[in-house]
Write a protein that holds these residues in place. Structure first.
Motif, PDB file in Angstrom:
ATOM      1  N   GLU A 142       0.844  -1.207   0.000  1.00 20.19           N
ATOM      2  CA  GLU A 142       0.000   0.000   0.000  1.00 20.19           C
ATOM      3  C   GLU A 142       0.879   1.256   0.000  1.00 20.19           C
ATOM      4  N   SER A 147      -9.130   1.919  -1.042  1.00 20.19           N
ATOM      5  CA  SER A 147      -7.802   1.559  -0.539  1.00 20.19           C
ATOM      6  C   SER A 147      -7.501   2.492   0.618  1.00 20.19           C
ATOM      7  N   SER A 148      -6.460   2.198   1.378  1.00 20.16           N
ATOM      8  CA  SER A 148      -6.205   3.065   2.534  1.00 20.16           C
ATOM      9  C   SER A 148      -5.785   4.460   2.076  1.00 20.16           C
TER      10      SER A 148
END
Lengths: 188, 600
Positions: free
Chosen positions: B93, B181-182
């Protein structure tokens, strides 16, 4: 020094010119939004709806404010300061009225079951009209400055450039609104 | 009417005089912080840009570490990045966040604000003969909006879910949905708000540059006598003023989609097994809005580098620039075409192939003005009396990079070839060479050339030569092999290629690229050291015109105050490129034309 400064001056004051470039820039943003609007309209899931009646009243307020602004500018140039002061005040109030009527228009829309996230057509109306409104609010802030200046000193300085710049911007948001209204009516 | 006109002239006049007097009563705050002097604002842009370049460059070293050594662990990474590098291995990520922020920082904060902001501010008034910008106040605001944008973007690096990570192009739906997504959470909102501030900064700057160039030129400085740097900065400003608002409109729509439940870009999305209510949006619409800015942005980055390199090549070849009007005309053509080619970034989005054909044609047309420029640079160098100053080396390096990177643009501009090459390392190689490295070289050339004017001292030459040779050799060693990887289909943005049988063969090459990138990064730190060291300890400039150049900035005192010229602004009598004329090495623009002078 004098000759050089004379040469630098040309026909148009740099601040006025800067405003015209800024207007071109603002127009590009609305060109982006309105062309996105057209593209989206030709795709599925488009909702056609009537504009709220309040937008017609706000249009009247906007046109009236442009006329008072134009008169204010004339009075300033003729050094009729009391008349200038009252006309600037009226313009300022009409500007506030315009914004208030736009907000009323959106409240009516939401009440009639057309909140912002109802359909992409409604969302576009909120964004386009809202961004125009933000530009009017910017104009109102500038009007407040002009207003304060008109009353604070005894207006000894007859420099008309700030008033001209103000007036040009104000007419611009007026024309922009009329264009957007016609656009939104014609392409639904 | 005539009285009011006269009165307003009077007012302008006093404004000019006021400028002139400014430097007599300045405090620390008004001189170094909220300065309205274009030269100080330029330095503020430059130093902020350098800080961003170090951060953005460091990010690329970090993700190159992952690409070059996918199996290895680096315990110090965990100390540096905490939970983003557990066990000394970069979190996937966070890898995406690094790639995204590297692109954002370098494209916008360094090569737009750092490049245009620095040199438009510094050179426009000095080279056209003006005391300052048309509106010094807006100019100051332009920097402080950039500063605000910088603070917001920087703070997004420290939020718990991480900074934006959907790529610098922030395509929805990844960027439009917090759950995607983060990096799509608060980091993305901060990205958008920061970019909105950044756009305001660019617009305020651009407005000022355009009005200054058109309205405040000194006597005799007709448009066709302006140095090519000023022309380039002029076209850059026009591109920015007309294209950034469109990105702003896209960013506003995206903010609405993210936070107010609208569906401009969202339709029929299932996320985590849940069907979202959004209907009727189009993700492709965002790409149109984005690339309508995104492509002109390439030229916003490149044109200032072209202008400065033209100037530096001519000064250091001791020859007039070859084909001045052709140079201006080709920049004009590039500026027009820049607005007509955005869809070549979207060939594989399902764009109608018939429409694609037009974009192919328009894209390939850019090769014409580009080639004119390249040949003019080469013919300027041809049989010149070349002085290999560091600035000159970087300007020649710019031309080299522009040729190498420009040629691969002809491959990518073909919609048929693009089906294979799209989103591969071939694209990475192309735009890094032609836009990234080339513009950086233009910027370095500019810094080395005008540093004496900025700080009254020279940069250290030995460090400068080391910086140049490592940078040019290193840049080719990094990006040239990427063409082969791209031709073999290696896609960009992947975290770990060792998992694919077809890309395993590039393991060694990737390691090599990563290794070189660290050396090149170190060389940039040498430049940063040289820069700050020389501000205080560099060799002092002793003459007003150390390079023997014709342009007006070299007619000012060694360290000009606010107002630039202590007396009257000089009058201009000729173009900027009378080098080697009638047996004279150079003839300043302020020198009247002699009776028997020959025509070039």
């Amino acid at each position: 020094m004098r000759t050089v400064a004379m040469e630098q001056r040309k026909k148009i004051h740099p601040h006025k010119f800067t405003l015209w470039v800024a207007i071109a820039s603002i127009l590009m943003m609305f060109a982006g939004l309105t062309s996105a609007y057209i593209v989206k309209r030709n795709q599925a899931n488009w909702l056609s709806f009537e504009l709220p009646i309040a937008f017609w009243y706000s249009t009247a307020a906007m046109i009236a404010s442009s006329i008072t602004m134009w008169q204010a500018q004339r009075k300033f140039k003729n050094r009729e300061i009391p008349a200038y002061r009252s006309l600037i005040t009226v313009t300022f109030i009409l500007g506030l009225l315009f914004v208030a009527l736009q907000v009323v228009g959106f409240t009516i829309l939401a009440k009639n079951g057309l909140p912002m996230n109802k359909n992409v057509a409604v969302s576009f109306l909120y964004v386009i009209v809202g961004l125009h409104g933000a530009h009017v609010v910017g104009g109102i802030v500038a009007l407040m400055v002009t207003f304060a200046k008109a009353f604070s000193k005894s207006v000894r300085n007859y420099n008309s450039v700030p008033v001209d710049v103000m007036a040009t911007y104000w007419h611009f948001v007026d024309f922009l609104w009329i264009y957007l209204l016609i656009f939104l009516l014609a392409i639904r | 009417m005539s009285t009011s006109a006269a009165l307003h002239h009077e007012d302008l006049h006093s404004a000019h005089d006021a400028h002139h007097e400014h430097h007599h009563h300045e405090t620390f705050i008004s001189k170094y912080v909220f300065s309205q002097d274009h030269k100080m604002i330029s330095k503020q842009f430059l130093i902020t840009g350098i800080i961003w370049a170090i951060i953005g460059g460091l990010f690329s070293v970090l993700f190159r570490l992952q690409l070059g050594y996918p199996e290895a662990t680096f315990p110090w990474l965990e100390d540096l990045l905490g939970h983003w590098a557990k066990g000394g291995k970069l979190n996937p990520e966070f890898y995406y966040a690094l790639v995204t922020m590297h692109g954002t920082i370098l494209v916008f904060f360094v090569l737009t604000a750092g490049l245009s902001g620095t040199f438009a501010n510094f050179l426009i008034p000095l080279q056209i003969g003006a005391r300052d910008m048309a509106s010094p106040m807006l100019n100051m605001l332009s920097y402080w909006f950039f500063f605000l944008a910088s603070i917001i973007m920087f703070s997004s690096l420290f939020v718990q879910t991480g900074p934006a990570s959907g790529g610098w192009t922030i395509y929805p739906p990844l960027s439009a949905l917090g759950d995607a997504s983060s990096g799509s959470k608060i980091g993305m909102d901060l990205w958008l708000v920061s970019m909105a501030m950044f756009i305001v900064s660019s617009l305020l700057g651009g407005l000022n540059y355009i009005s200054t160039i058109l309205n405040l030129r000194t006597k005799g400085m007709s448009m066709t006598r302006m140095p090519l740097t000023v022309w380039a900065l002029f076209f850059t400003a026009i591109l920015g003023v007309l294209s950034f608002p469109v990105l702003l409109s896209g960013a506003i729509l995206l903010l609405f989609d993210r936070n107010l439940g609208t569906s401009f870009f969202l339709s029929d999305i299932v996320i985590g097994g849940k069907i979202l209510p959004n209907e009727g949006g189009s993700a492709i619409l965002f790409q149109h809005l984005f690339w309508f800015l995104g492509h002109p942005e390439v030229y916003i980055i490149l044109l200032p580098a072209m202008g400065m390199s033209s100037e530096i090549l001519s000064v250091n070849s001791r020859k007039p620039i070859f084909g001045y009007m052709a140079m201006v005309g080709s920049m004009f053509a590039i500026a027009i075409l820049a607005f007509l080619v955005w869809a070549h970034h979207m060939f594989v989005t399902g764009l109608n192939p018939f429409l694609g054909a037009f974009f192919v044609l328009l894209t390939l047309l850019i090769a014409v003005p580009s080639a004119i420029k390249v040949f003019n640079w080469l013919t300027t160098l041809w049989r010149g009396n070349i002085r290999f100053t560091p600035a000159m080396l970087f300007a020649i390096g710019f031309v080299s990079m522009f040729i190498s990177g420009g040629l691969t643009g002809i491959f990518l501009g073909n919609s048929a070839l693009d089906i294979h090459l799209h989103d591969t390392y071939f694209v990475i190689a192309h735009f890094h060479i032609v836009m990234g490295v080339a513009s950086f070289f233009g910027m370095f050339a500019g810094v080395y050339h005008w540093f004496p004017k900025m700080y009254g001292r020279f940069l250290n030459n030995t460090m400068a030569y080391i910086h140049f040779w490592i940078s040019i050799v290193g840049a080719y060693l990094i990006f040239w092999p990427m063409h082969y990887e791209g031709l073999a289909g290696m896609p960009r943005r992947y975290y770990d290629f060792s998992m694919w049988e077809s890309f395993k063969q590039f393991g060694g090459l990737n390691e090599f690229i990563s290794f070189v990138s660290m050396i090149v990064f170190a060389a940039q730190l040498l430049f940063v050291f040289n820069f700050f060291y020389s501000i205080f300890k560099g060799r002092k400039v002793t003459s007003t015109n150390p390079w023997g150049a014709n342009t007006l900035e070299w007619t000012t005192p060694i360290r000009p105050g606010h107002g630039n010229w202590p007396g009257e602004i000089p009058e201009v009598h000729r173009g900027a490129y009378d080098y080697g004329k009638d047996g004279r090495e150079f003839i300043s623009q302020i020198e009247p034309v002699g009776e028997n002078e020959s025509h070039h």
